[in-house]
Design a protein around this motif. Structure first.
Motif, PDB file in Angstrom:
ATOM      1  N   SER A  65      45.997  33.890  48.226  1.00 31.74           N
ATOM      2  CA  SER A  65      47.340  33.755  48.285  1.00 31.74           C
ATOM      3  C   SER A  65      48.209  34.887  48.464  1.00 31.74           C
ATOM      4  O   SER A  65      49.079  35.232  49.183  1.00 31.74           O
ATOM      5  N   PHE A  66      47.615  36.068  47.614  1.00 34.47           N
ATOM      6  CA  PHE A  66      48.374  37.135  47.728  1.00 34.47           C
ATOM      7  C   PHE A  66      48.286  37.742  49.156  1.00 34.47           C
ATOM      8  O   PHE A  66      49.473  38.455  49.489  1.00 34.47           O
ATOM      9  N   ILE A  67      47.171  37.822  49.730  1.00 38.17           N
ATOM     10  CA  ILE A  67      47.147  38.511  51.233  1.00 38.17           C
ATOM     11  C   ILE A  67      47.753  37.723  52.041  1.00 38.17           C
ATOM     12  O   ILE A  67      48.391  38.198  53.353  1.00 38.17           O
ATOM     13  N   ARG A  68      48.610  36.615  51.920  1.00 32.86           N
ATOM     14  CA  ARG A  68      49.429  35.819  52.803  1.00 32.86           C
ATOM     15  C   ARG A  68      51.105  36.085  52.393  1.00 32.86           C
ATOM     16  O   ARG A  68      51.850  35.383  53.026  1.00 32.86           O
ATOM     17  N   SER A  69      51.260  36.951  51.446  1.00 35.62           N
ATOM     18  CA  SER A  69      52.749  37.540  51.325  1.00 35.62           C
ATOM     19  C   SER A  69      53.407  37.708  52.537  1.00 35.62           C
ATOM     20  O   SER A  69      52.993  38.680  53.288  1.00 35.62           O
ATOM     21  N   ALA A  70      54.837  37.313  52.675  1.00 33.26           N
ATOM     22  CA  ALA A  70      55.443  37.733  53.777  1.00 33.26           C
ATOM     23  C   ALA A  70      56.605  38.645  53.569  1.00 33.26           C
ATOM     24  O   ALA A  70      56.996  39.237  54.548  1.00 33.26           O
ATOM     25  N   HIS A  71      57.012  38.458  52.152  1.00 32.91           N
ATOM     26  CA  HIS A  71      58.228  39.302  51.856  1.00 32.91           C
ATOM     27  C   HIS A  71      58.057  39.923  50.344  1.00 32.91           C
ATOM     28  O   HIS A  71      58.361  39.209  49.494  1.00 32.91           O
ATOM     29  N   PRO A  72      57.507  41.024  50.346  1.00 37.99           N
ATOM     30  CA  PRO A  72      57.051  41.975  51.601  1.00 37.99           C
ATOM     31  C   PRO A  72      55.718  41.395  51.909  1.00 37.99           C
ATOM     32  O   PRO A  72      55.013  40.745  51.389  1.00 37.99           O
ATOM     33  N   LEU A  73      55.439  42.155  53.092  1.00 37.95           N
ATOM     34  CA  LEU A  73      53.987  41.818  53.626  1.00 37.95           C
ATOM     35  C   LEU A  73      52.925  42.525  52.860  1.00 37.95           C
ATOM     36  O   LEU A  73      53.196  43.797  52.068  1.00 37.95           O
ATOM     37  N   VAL A  74      51.808  41.993  52.543  1.00 38.99           N
ATOM     38  CA  VAL A  74      50.852  42.237  51.541  1.00 38.99           C
ATOM     39  C   VAL A  74      50.363  43.758  51.930  1.00 38.99           C
ATOM     40  O   VAL A  74      50.095  44.577  51.050  1.00 38.99           O
ATOM     41  N   LYS A  75      50.188  44.028  53.439  1.00 41.56           N
ATOM     42  CA  LYS A  75      49.870  45.229  53.806  1.00 41.56           C
ATOM     43  C   LYS A  75      50.853  46.283  53.279  1.00 41.56           C
ATOM     44  O   LYS A  75      50.251  47.644  53.145  1.00 41.56           O
ATOM     45  N   ASP A  76      52.032  46.119  53.288  1.00 38.14           N
ATOM     46  CA  ASP A  76      52.940  47.053  52.685  1.00 38.14           C
ATOM     47  C   ASP A  76      52.603  47.283  51.326  1.00 38.14           C
ATOM     48  O   ASP A  76      53.004  48.412  50.802  1.00 38.14           O
ATOM     49  N   VAL A  77      52.661  46.306  50.424  1.00 36.94           N
ATOM     50  CA  VAL A  77      52.078  46.525  49.222  1.00 36.94           C
ATOM     51  C   VAL A  77      50.964  47.041  48.856  1.00 36.94           C
ATOM     52  O   VAL A  77      51.035  48.031  47.981  1.00 36.94           O
ATOM     53  N   VAL A  78      49.878  46.768  49.450  1.00 36.65           N
ATOM     54  CA  VAL A  78      48.559  47.480  49.419  1.00 36.65           C
ATOM     55  C   VAL A  78      48.528  48.915  49.756  1.00 36.65           C
ATOM     56  O   VAL A  78      47.814  49.759  49.124  1.00 36.65           O
ATOM     57  N   LEU A  79      49.015  49.043  50.913  1.00 32.67           N
ATOM     58  CA  LEU A  79      49.036  50.222  51.777  1.00 32.67           C
ATOM     59  C   LEU A  79      50.120  51.656  51.359  1.00 32.67           C
ATOM     60  O   LEU A  79      49.942  52.642  51.655  1.00 32.67           O
ATOM     61  N   SER A  80      51.161  50.786  50.889  1.00 26.59           N
ATOM     62  CA  SER A  80      52.310  51.726  50.759  1.00 26.59           C
ATOM     63  C   SER A  80      52.916  51.658  49.267  1.00 26.59           C
ATOM     64  O   SER A  80      53.159  52.890  48.773  1.00 26.59           O
ATOM     65  N   MET A  81      53.038  50.589  48.754  1.00 25.57           N
ATOM     66  CA  MET A  81      53.907  50.415  47.541  1.00 25.57           C
ATOM     67  C   MET A  81      53.027  50.915  46.081  1.00 25.57           C
ATOM     68  O   MET A  81      53.351  51.594  45.438  1.00 25.57           O
ATOM     69  N   ILE A  82      51.979  50.299  46.495  1.00 24.23           N
ATOM     70  CA  ILE A  82      50.866  50.639  44.977  1.00 24.23           C
ATOM     71  C   ILE A  82      49.588  51.385  45.639  1.00 24.23           C
ATOM     72  O   ILE A  82      49.312  51.732  46.906  1.00 24.23           O
ATOM     73  N   SER A  83      48.839  51.845  44.818  1.00 19.21           N
ATOM     74  CA  SER A  83      47.579  52.326  45.233  1.00 19.21           C
ATOM     75  C   SER A  83      46.504  51.582  44.655  1.00 19.21           C
ATOM     76  O   SER A  83      46.123  51.686  43.376  1.00 19.21           O
ATOM     77  N   LEU A  84      46.061  50.542  45.646  1.00 21.05           N
ATOM     78  CA  LEU A  84      45.119  49.648  44.949  1.00 21.05           C
ATOM     79  C   LEU A  84      43.728  50.345  45.021  1.00 21.05           C
ATOM     80  O   LEU A  84      43.000  50.203  46.178  1.00 21.05           O
ATOM     81  N   ASP A  85      43.337  50.883  44.236  1.00 25.40           N
ATOM     82  CA  ASP A  85      41.979  51.772  43.994  1.00 25.40           C
ATOM     83  C   ASP A  85      40.859  51.007  43.915  1.00 25.40           C
ATOM     84  O   ASP A  85      39.583  51.524  44.228  1.00 25.40           O
ATOM     85  N   TYR A  86      40.922  50.110  43.335  1.00 24.19           N
ATOM     86  CA  TYR A  86      39.716  48.994  42.773  1.00 24.19           C
ATOM     87  C   TYR A  86      39.960  47.571  42.936  1.00 24.19           C
ATOM     88  O   TYR A  86      40.997  46.943  42.261  1.00 24.19           O
ATOM     89  N   ASP A  87      39.233  46.973  43.745  1.00 21.41           N
ATOM     90  CA  ASP A  87      39.313  45.438  44.024  1.00 21.41           C
ATOM     91  C   ASP A  87      38.033  44.792  44.635  1.00 21.41           C
ATOM     92  O   ASP A  87      38.039  45.214  45.832  1.00 21.41           O
ATOM     93  N   ASP A  88      37.012  44.436  43.936  1.00 22.47           N
ATOM     94  CA  ASP A  88      35.826  44.294  44.431  1.00 22.47           C
ATOM     95  C   ASP A  88      35.709  43.305  45.664  1.00 22.47           C
ATOM     96  O   ASP A  88      34.812  43.180  46.291  1.00 22.47           O
ATOM     97  N   THR A  89      36.905  42.631  45.656  1.00 18.24           N
ATOM     98  CA  THR A  89      36.731  41.487  46.752  1.00 18.24           C
ATOM     99  C   THR A  89      37.371  41.992  48.121  1.00 18.24           C
ATOM    100  O   THR A  89      36.989  41.851  48.994  1.00 18.24           O
ATOM    101  N   LEU A  90      38.170  43.100  47.991  1.00 15.28           N
ATOM    102  CA  LEU A  90      38.938  43.621  49.083  1.00 15.28           C
ATOM    103  C   LEU A  90      38.459  45.015  49.675  1.00 15.28           C
ATOM    104  O   LEU A  90      38.331  45.351  50.953  1.00 15.28           O
ATOM    105  N   MET A  91      37.773  45.819  48.712  1.00 14.11           N
ATOM    106  CA  MET A  91      37.396  47.222  49.009  1.00 14.11           C
ATOM    107  C   MET A  91      36.269  47.140  49.750  1.00 14.11           C
ATOM    108  O   MET A  91      35.330  46.326  49.894  1.00 14.11           O
ATOM    109  N   ALA A  92      36.140  48.250  50.434  1.00 18.04           N
ATOM    110  CA  ALA A  92      35.030  48.634  51.608  1.00 18.04           C
ATOM    111  C   ALA A  92      33.741  48.841  50.832  1.00 18.04           C
ATOM    112  O   ALA A  92      32.744  48.430  50.859  1.00 18.04           O
ATOM    113  N   SER A  93      33.756  49.754  49.674  1.00 21.25           N
ATOM    114  CA  SER A  93      32.730  50.025  48.950  1.00 21.25           C
ATOM    115  C   SER A  93      32.191  49.034  47.977  1.00 21.25           C
ATOM    116  O   SER A  93      32.830  47.884  47.688  1.00 21.25           O
ATOM    117  N   ALA A  94      30.998  49.259  47.720  1.00 20.34           N
ATOM    118  CA  ALA A  94      30.147  48.300  46.587  1.00 20.34           C
ATOM    119  C   ALA A  94      29.117  49.119  45.833  1.00 20.34           C
ATOM    120  O   ALA A  94      28.932  50.205  46.012  1.00 20.34           O
TER     121      ALA A  94
END
Length: 354
Positions: A65-94
């Motif tokens: 649900s979160f990644i489908r936000s339109a106002h604001p766009l989730v890319k703006d939230v994750v890449l600009s508003m916050i620093s999502l430093d750990y999320d084992d579902t979305l992060m590239a590292s493992a």
């Protein structure tokens, strides 16, 4: 750490677009235009807040649900508003690399990061029903929450237990607030929560540096202060006594109220009928299915989703107008007759005295 505005400018976003974004964010949060300057100031001056997002027993529907936000766009939230430093579902590292990032952020931003939790910890068998990084999730939850500034419980799993905690609950799946008791916790229930509700809560916390006002169950009042029933477009049919008696009957085709086929809108607090889903396109009741009450505590154990369970008395204007009118007429007639009888009795007594 860069501010939100610095990141946007580096990405080529104009000042005009930035101000428009702040205005739309205020509107999404239900804030008046007089508060837009506060959002602008916060985005210009405050560094992005580190967020650690953990996953326990859950189906990942909150992330979906979160990644489908339109106002604001989730890319703006994750890449600009916050620093999502750990999320084992979305992060590239493992693996060990991901766990090293978790420890690094906890140490570097001690007391200044937000912990977001999706899902809940099972306590039975020493937590062995949910293992993350080779250890019980409940241990990870306790460790990461120790130095968190605040905790957000995403979805009904983290907020109330949801399906994992439904009877007989063999794993002892437990809501976050029953395990972590010494931190402020914001519950954002729903299965899943609405995307804009999730991003709206984060935006509010970043802008005003405080948790939003909560109701008695710990939910943000800005999104959970009204029943779905209160703003439902089918509400006039409820008030008129016009109900769907069975799915696909004539009442269903006419868009009548779904209360009699199990809709829990009259007892469910959420923003579904106002914010809606998929960029405000629709919500379950608009699609023809009653509300199942997924943002309320223990909704899995409250019986069938299609059985009317609440004792709500509708007025039923069209259905009962004649009956109400007849009753009123009888009542008025009775009063007149009683008054006439009393008057006649008084006159007879007066004549006897004479």
């Amino acid at each position: 750490m860069e501010t939100f505005y610095e990141v946007m400018r580096r990405q080529g976003i104009t000042r005009r677009s930035f101000l428009k974004y702040c205005s739309l964010t205020a509107a999404a949060l239900g804030l008046g235009p007089e508060l837009v300057p506060q959002i602008v100031h916060a985005m210009e001056t405050k560094p992005r807040t580190p967020v650690l997002w953990l996953h326990g027993l859950e189906c990942t529907c909150c992330s979906e649900s979160f990644i489908r936000s339109a106002h604001p766009l989730v890319k703006d939230v994750v890449l600009s508003m916050i620093s999502l430093d750990y999320d084992d579902t979305l992060m590239a590292s493992a693996g060990h690399q991901a766990e090293a990032i978790l420890d690094e952020v906890m140490e570097k931003y001690k007391g200044n990061y937000i912990l977001a939790v999706e899902g809940n910890p099972p306590l039975n068998e020493d937590g062995m029903y949910c293992i993350v990084g080779g250890k019980p999730f409940v241990d990870q939850l306790r460790k990461v929450s120790r130095d968190a500034k605040a905790i957000i419980s995403w979805g009904s799993c983290a907020s109330f237990g949801c399906v994992q905690a439904a009877r007989p609950n063999p794993t002892r799946a437990t809501p976050v607030h029953e395990v972590i008791t010494d931190k402020p916790i914001i519950k954002v229930p729903g299965c899943p929560p609405i995307a804009e509700v999730m991003t709206g809560v984060i935006t509010y916390m970043l802008t005003f540096e405080r948790i939003p006002e909560l109701d008695r169950q710990g939910r943000p009042k800005m999104f959970y202060s009204q029943r779905i029933h209160d703003k439902c477009y089918r509400r006039p049919h409820f008030d008129a006594g016009q109900f769907v008696e069975s799915f696909d009957d004539e009442g269903a085709r006419k868009g009548y109220c779904l209360y009699k086929v199990g809709c829990k809108g009259p007892t469910t607090y959420n923003a579904c009928s106002t914010v809606r889903w998929n960029e405000g396109t629709s919500f379950p009741i608009q699609a023809g299915h009653g509300c199942i009450g997924c943002s309320e505590d223990g909704f899995w154990d409250k019986g069938s989703w299609y059985a009317r369970q609440t004792d709500i008395h509708a007025f039923g204007i069209e259905a009962n107008a004649d009956e109400i009118g007849t009753t009123a007429a009888i009542g008025v007639g009775g009063v007149i007759a009683a008054h006439a009888a009393v008057s006649a009795l008084k006159r007879a007594q007066h004549k006897g005295d004479v």
